[in-house]
Design an enzyme around this catalytic site. Sequence first.
Site, PDB file in Angstrom:
ATOM      1  N   ASP A 144       0.825  -1.210   0.000  1.00  0.00           N
ATOM      2  CA  ASP A 144       0.000   0.000   0.000  1.00  0.00           C
ATOM      3  C   ASP A 144       0.862   1.264   0.000  1.00  0.00           C
ATOM      4  O   ASP A 144       1.671   1.470   0.900  1.00  0.00           O
ATOM      5  CB  ASP A 144      -0.897  -0.040   1.239  1.00  0.00           C
ATOM      6  CG  ASP A 144      -2.056   0.913   1.171  1.00  0.00           C
ATOM      7  OD1 ASP A 144      -1.938   1.952   0.502  1.00  0.00           O
ATOM      8  OD2 ASP A 144      -3.094   0.623   1.802  1.00  0.00           O
ATOM      9  N   GLY A 196      -4.592   3.755  -8.242  1.00  0.00           N
ATOM     10  CA  GLY A 196      -4.584   4.192  -9.628  1.00  0.00           C
ATOM     11  C   GLY A 196      -3.558   5.270  -9.931  1.00  0.00           C
ATOM     12  O   GLY A 196      -3.512   5.777 -11.056  1.00  0.00           O
ATOM     13  N   ASP A 217     -10.162   4.183  -2.486  1.00  0.00           N
ATOM     14  CA  ASP A 217     -10.855   3.167  -1.703  1.00  0.00           C
ATOM     15  C   ASP A 217     -12.364   3.156  -1.944  1.00  0.00           C
ATOM     16  O   ASP A 217     -13.004   4.195  -2.085  1.00  0.00           O
ATOM     17  CB  ASP A 217     -10.628   3.408  -0.208  1.00  0.00           C
ATOM     18  CG  ASP A 217      -9.184   3.184   0.194  1.00  0.00           C
ATOM     19  OD1 ASP A 217      -8.407   2.689  -0.634  1.00  0.00           O
ATOM     20  OD2 ASP A 217      -8.837   3.526   1.340  1.00  0.00           O
TER      21      ASP A 217
END
Length: 392
Positions: A144, A196, A217
């Site tokens: 992440d 993205g 999200d």
Amino acid sequence: MRTIVALTCSILISAAPAVSQKLAANPPMGWNSWNHFAEHVTDEDVRSAADMLVSTGMRDAGYIYVNVDDTWQGQRDAQGVLHPNERFADMKALGDYIHSKGLKFGIYSSPGAKTCGGYAGSLGHEAQDAKMYAEWGVDFLKYDLCSFQSNMNKEKADHPDDPNAARNLMIAAYKKMGDALKATGRPILYSLCQYGVDQPWKWGPSVGAQMWRTTDDIDDSYGRMVTIGFSQAGLSKYAGPGHWNDPDMLEVGNGKMSEDEYKTHMSLWVLLAAPLLAGNDLSKMSDIDKSILMSKEAIAIDQDPLGKQGDRLYQSGDLDVWTKPLSNGRVAVGLFNRSWDNRDVSVDLADIGFKSGANLRDIWKQKDLGLHTGVFTDTLPKHGVTLLIVSK
């Protein structure tokens, strides 16, 4: 909602390596802790989810990954080894338990110094962490972006004349972990979570990834879900065996959408050949939740061996028609009504290659509709969907 850094990217990767195709020949399926448990997840919660995947039949339906998201991390010791916190006493034992159920074990980290939750990331410890994951029996890593965005901002400020500086730094960071995972010798599916940023569908394969987030999200609301889902138009050419676009996890069963809205969610995701990662409390599923998540015919659309992502055929106001090529000359069709009233939605069968007519199967009604020619029209409730299989 995480902050997005707007960047551009011109790298185009045309094919996934053989190892990626072996790891993710079909869109990955499983369960992730974040959408329901968030920062409160425990070892017990994860073991319970593994048990429920088996007892409900979800494992046999294809949901095989059990993924622990953020906040499992404790502190690093003097040697830099990262230990789990008090909610996760023994990650190797947890992985062994998951594997004993015929399931696969997933974990979470960040290329930054900290994760989204402020826990220890992998910056400067990539090879060390990858080796540790392999020793624990990890099968899936969600990586992440989070705090690494500050590194990118600094890089951009330090190199004002280089428009690609931040992009190149991010790609290098993701490649560093991709290389570290590969070096372990253990097949670990690599999932990029970077919302993205900088069009990862164009460079994801080059860093060793098998899937990458295409959006920010999701949350358990119809508006957010359809905004994400319908924004995937035009990305189909970047997906296929070993390399999948990821519009984020499923919210089915978390309780804030209607049955029709959850069916729209599942229909859109399977047409997109999206990874199907359930994010609900599996111990509290209703029969409706189970029927949506475990629809064999819907899952078969997502997992079709042709490996094609669907795309929008046309849009008219609040009405959408999407199609996905399937094996054996079949086509999946989704008719979507995003309005707040009952609406008729139509598809001309000639537009999808069936000029002489076709047999139609309604997936959610589990009903054969017989032979149709010309234009097929169905009346949909507000926020409703009709999901069809069209065949000669």
